[in-house]
Design a protein around this motif. Structure first.
Motif, PDB file in Angstrom:
ATOM      1  N   MET A  73       0.541  -1.476  -0.253  1.00 24.01           N
ATOM      2  CA  MET A  73       0.403   0.450  -0.208  1.00 24.01           C
ATOM      3  C   MET A  73       0.830   1.775  -0.274  1.00 24.01           C
ATOM      4  O   MET A  73       2.032   1.202   0.376  1.00 24.01           O
ATOM      5  CB  MET A  73      -0.619  -0.475   1.339  1.00 24.01           C
ATOM      6  N   HIS A  74       0.223   2.079  -0.792  1.00 20.33           N
ATOM      7  CA  HIS A  74       1.469   3.772  -0.307  1.00 20.33           C
ATOM      8  C   HIS A  74       0.506   5.061   0.079  1.00 20.33           C
ATOM      9  O   HIS A  74      -1.251   4.917  -0.163  1.00 20.33           O
ATOM     10  CB  HIS A  74       1.344   4.300  -2.107  1.00 20.33           C
ATOM     11  N   TYR A  75       0.894   5.419   0.457  1.00 21.06           N
ATOM     12  CA  TYR A  75       0.276   7.155   1.470  1.00 21.06           C
ATOM     13  C   TYR A  75       0.910   8.350   0.757  1.00 21.06           C
ATOM     14  O   TYR A  75       2.427   8.616   1.171  1.00 21.06           O
ATOM     15  CB  TYR A  75       0.276   6.517   2.665  1.00 21.06           C
ATOM     16  N   LEU A  76      -0.077   8.339   0.808  1.00 21.94           N
ATOM     17  CA  LEU A  76       0.084  10.506   0.516  1.00 21.94           C
ATOM     18  C   LEU A  76       0.757  11.434   1.566  1.00 21.94           C
ATOM     19  O   LEU A  76      -0.480  11.637   2.782  1.00 21.94           O
ATOM     20  CB  LEU A  76      -1.275  11.005  -0.449  1.00 21.94           C
ATOM     21  N   ILE A  77       1.534  11.641   2.104  1.00 22.16           N
ATOM     22  CA  ILE A  77       2.055  12.419   3.118  1.00 22.16           C
ATOM     23  C   ILE A  77       1.790  14.022   3.005  1.00 22.16           C
ATOM     24  O   ILE A  77       2.440  14.704   1.586  1.00 22.16           O
ATOM     25  CB  ILE A  77       3.210  12.032   4.036  1.00 22.16           C
ATOM     26  N   LYS A  78       1.379  14.851   2.957  1.00 18.25           N
ATOM     27  CA  LYS A  78       0.990  16.208   3.186  1.00 18.25           C
ATOM     28  C   LYS A  78       1.401  17.202   4.553  1.00 18.25           C
ATOM     29  O   LYS A  78       0.256  16.691   5.213  1.00 18.25           O
ATOM     30  CB  LYS A  78      -0.182  16.326   2.431  1.00 18.25           C
ATOM     31  N   HIS A  79       2.064  17.828   4.017  1.00 17.31           N
ATOM     32  CA  HIS A  79       2.405  18.750   5.387  1.00 17.31           C
ATOM     33  C   HIS A  79       1.819  20.818   5.298  1.00 17.31           C
ATOM     34  O   HIS A  79       2.411  20.892   3.703  1.00 17.31           O
ATOM     35  CB  HIS A  79       4.185  18.699   5.949  1.00 17.31           C
ATOM     36  N   THR A  80       1.387  20.895   5.312  1.00 13.89           N
ATOM     37  CA  THR A  80       0.839  22.206   5.160  1.00 13.89           C
ATOM     38  C   THR A  80       1.053  23.087   6.889  1.00 13.89           C
ATOM     39  O   THR A  80       0.896  23.159   8.441  1.00 13.89           O
ATOM     40  CB  THR A  80      -0.602  22.673   5.226  1.00 13.89           C
ATOM     41  N   THR A  81       1.719  24.629   6.588  1.00 21.10           N
ATOM     42  CA  THR A  81       2.425  25.185   8.027  1.00 21.10           C
ATOM     43  C   THR A  81       1.552  26.359   7.616  1.00 21.10           C
ATOM     44  O   THR A  81       1.706  27.529   6.396  1.00 21.10           O
ATOM     45  CB  THR A  81       4.017  25.576   7.386  1.00 21.10           C
ATOM     46  N   HIS A  82       1.200  26.228   8.924  1.00 17.28           N
ATOM     47  CA  HIS A  82      -0.216  27.533   8.823  1.00 17.28           C
ATOM     48  C   HIS A  82       0.797  29.142   8.979  1.00 17.28           C
ATOM     49  O   HIS A  82       1.823  28.792   9.161  1.00 17.28           O
ATOM     50  CB  HIS A  82      -1.137  26.988  10.080  1.00 17.28           C
ATOM     51  N   THR A  83       0.013  30.149   9.419  1.00 16.51           N
ATOM     52  CA  THR A  83       0.554  31.037   9.194  1.00 16.51           C
ATOM     53  C   THR A  83       1.093  31.408  10.673  1.00 16.51           C
ATOM     54  O   THR A  83       2.170  32.326  10.629  1.00 16.51           O
ATOM     55  CB  THR A  83      -0.480  32.000   8.796  1.00 16.51           C
ATOM     56  N   THR A  84       0.345  30.299  11.622  1.00 19.36           N
ATOM     57  CA  THR A  84       1.063  30.606  12.956  1.00 19.36           C
ATOM     58  C   THR A  84       2.509  30.403  12.806  1.00 19.36           C
ATOM     59  O   THR A  84       3.048  30.202  14.311  1.00 19.36           O
ATOM     60  CB  THR A  84       0.124  30.473  13.672  1.00 19.36           C
ATOM     61  N   GLY A  85       2.734  28.961  12.156  1.00 16.45           N
ATOM     62  CA  GLY A  85       4.177  28.119  12.208  1.00 16.45           C
ATOM     63  C   GLY A  85       3.432  27.060  12.471  1.00 16.45           C
ATOM     64  O   GLY A  85       4.193  25.981  12.217  1.00 16.45           O
ATOM     65  N   GLU A  86       2.598  26.870  12.553  1.00 15.36           N
ATOM     66  CA  GLU A  86       2.013  25.092  13.273  1.00 15.36           C
ATOM     67  C   GLU A  86       1.982  24.440  12.087  1.00 15.36           C
ATOM     68  O   GLU A  86       1.391  24.715  10.824  1.00 15.36           O
ATOM     69  CB  GLU A  86       0.447  25.856  14.214  1.00 15.36           C
ATOM     70  N   THR A  87       2.419  22.918  12.143  1.00 14.74           N
ATOM     71  CA  THR A  87       2.304  22.224  11.066  1.00 14.74           C
ATOM     72  C   THR A  87       1.112  21.762  11.166  1.00 14.74           C
ATOM     73  O   THR A  87       1.575  20.954  11.916  1.00 14.74           O
ATOM     74  CB  THR A  87       3.795  22.430  10.461  1.00 14.74           C
ATOM     75  N   PHE A  88       0.349  21.475   9.841  1.00  9.62           N
ATOM     76  CA  PHE A  88      -0.192  20.175   9.980  1.00  9.62           C
ATOM     77  C   PHE A  88       0.067  18.923   9.087  1.00  9.62           C
ATOM     78  O   PHE A  88       0.968  19.271   8.151  1.00  9.62           O
ATOM     79  CB  PHE A  88      -2.359  20.716   9.364  1.00  9.62           C
ATOM     80  N   THR A  89      -0.156  17.930   9.213  1.00  4.65           N
ATOM     81  CA  THR A  89       0.346  16.703   8.642  1.00  4.65           C
ATOM     82  C   THR A  89      -1.048  15.636   8.235  1.00  4.65           C
ATOM     83  O   THR A  89      -2.003  15.517   9.292  1.00  4.65           O
ATOM     84  CB  THR A  89       1.430  15.633   8.944  1.00  4.65           C
ATOM     85  N   ASP A  90      -1.149  15.991   7.381  1.00  6.23           N
ATOM     86  CA  ASP A  90      -2.509  15.040   5.940  1.00  6.23           C
ATOM     87  C   ASP A  90      -2.022  13.983   5.531  1.00  6.23           C
ATOM     88  O   ASP A  90      -1.033  13.861   5.144  1.00  6.23           O
ATOM     89  CB  ASP A  90      -3.179  16.400   5.750  1.00  6.23           C
ATOM     90  N   VAL A  91      -2.295  12.462   6.235  1.00 10.19           N
ATOM     91  CA  VAL A  91      -2.290  11.285   5.671  1.00 10.19           C
ATOM     92  C   VAL A  91      -3.534  10.692   4.528  1.00 10.19           C
ATOM     93  O   VAL A  91      -4.120  10.343   5.076  1.00 10.19           O
ATOM     94  CB  VAL A  91      -1.167  10.045   6.329  1.00 10.19           C
ATOM     95  N   THR A  92      -3.040  10.401   3.278  1.00  6.48           N
ATOM     96  CA  THR A  92      -4.490   9.754   2.651  1.00  6.48           C
ATOM     97  C   THR A  92      -3.529   8.455   2.447  1.00  6.48           C
ATOM     98  O   THR A  92      -2.185   8.961   0.745  1.00  6.48           O
ATOM     99  CB  THR A  92      -4.402  10.426   1.681  1.00  6.48           C
ATOM    100  N   LYS A  93      -4.059   7.716   2.365  1.00  5.11           N
ATOM    101  CA  LYS A  93      -4.202   6.611   1.461  1.00  5.11           C
ATOM    102  C   LYS A  93      -4.394   6.380  -0.114  1.00  5.11           C
ATOM    103  O   LYS A  93      -5.748   6.619  -0.231  1.00  5.11           O
ATOM    104  CB  LYS A  93      -4.869   5.240   2.339  1.00  5.11           C
ATOM    105  N   ILE A  94      -3.667   6.231  -0.841  1.00  3.20           N
ATOM    106  CA  ILE A  94      -3.854   5.752  -2.570  1.00  3.20           C
ATOM    107  C   ILE A  94      -4.266   4.730  -2.498  1.00  3.20           C
ATOM    108  O   ILE A  94      -4.180   3.637  -2.373  1.00  3.20           O
ATOM    109  CB  ILE A  94      -1.930   6.516  -3.167  1.00  3.20           C
ATOM    110  N   ARG A  95      -5.066   4.670  -3.451  1.00  2.00           N
ATOM    111  CA  ARG A  95      -6.312   2.920  -4.035  1.00  2.00           C
ATOM    112  C   ARG A  95      -5.475   3.069  -5.002  1.00  2.00           C
ATOM    113  O   ARG A  95      -3.994   3.423  -5.731  1.00  2.00           O
ATOM    114  CB  ARG A  95      -7.207   4.118  -4.529  1.00  2.00           C
ATOM    115  N   ASP A  96      -5.792   1.980  -5.414  1.00  2.00           N
ATOM    116  CA  ASP A  96      -4.677   0.806  -6.562  1.00  2.00           C
ATOM    117  C   ASP A  96      -4.848   1.612  -8.108  1.00  2.00           C
ATOM    118  O   ASP A  96      -4.411   1.827  -8.799  1.00  2.00           O
ATOM    119  CB  ASP A  96      -5.809  -0.536  -6.703  1.00  2.00           C
TER     120      ASP A  96
END
Length: 91
Positions: A1-24
């Motif tokens: 299985m593969h996963y897409l990892i996305k990092h977003t840094t807010h203007t406050t400096g806080e970093t958010f991480t989103d993990v999405t499973k990639i379908r076949d």
């Protein structure tokens, strides 16, 4: 299985991480562009590497009088590099 990892840094400096499973039946491609339209054009111009079958490539054109005359190809996975002249269609 593969996963897409996305990092977003807010203007406050806080970093958010989103993990999405990639379908076949899904693939993702990242292109560097200034706009959504340019990204679409670049994506449509992508060429698969004939040596290793990777899509992690770049293909650039040299233009003369707004006509492409030469193409330069590089694969970032197997380091394949080549260039070729583009022949004009005979009128």
């Amino acid at each position: 299985m593969h996963y897409l990892i996305k990092h977003t840094t807010h203007t406050t400096g806080e970093t958010f991480t989103d993990v999405t499973k990639i379908r076949d039946n899904e693939t993702y491609q990242v292109v560097e562009a200034e706009s959504k339209e340019e990204a679409g054009r670049k994506y449509n111009e992508l060429i698969q590497c004939p040596r290793c079958k990777s899509w992690n490539t770049n293909n650039e054109f040299l233009y003369v009088d707004n006509e492409p005359v030469f193409t330069h190809f590089i694969c970032y996975d197997c380091d394949a590099v080549y260039g070729e002249y583009i022949e004009k269609d005979s009128e």
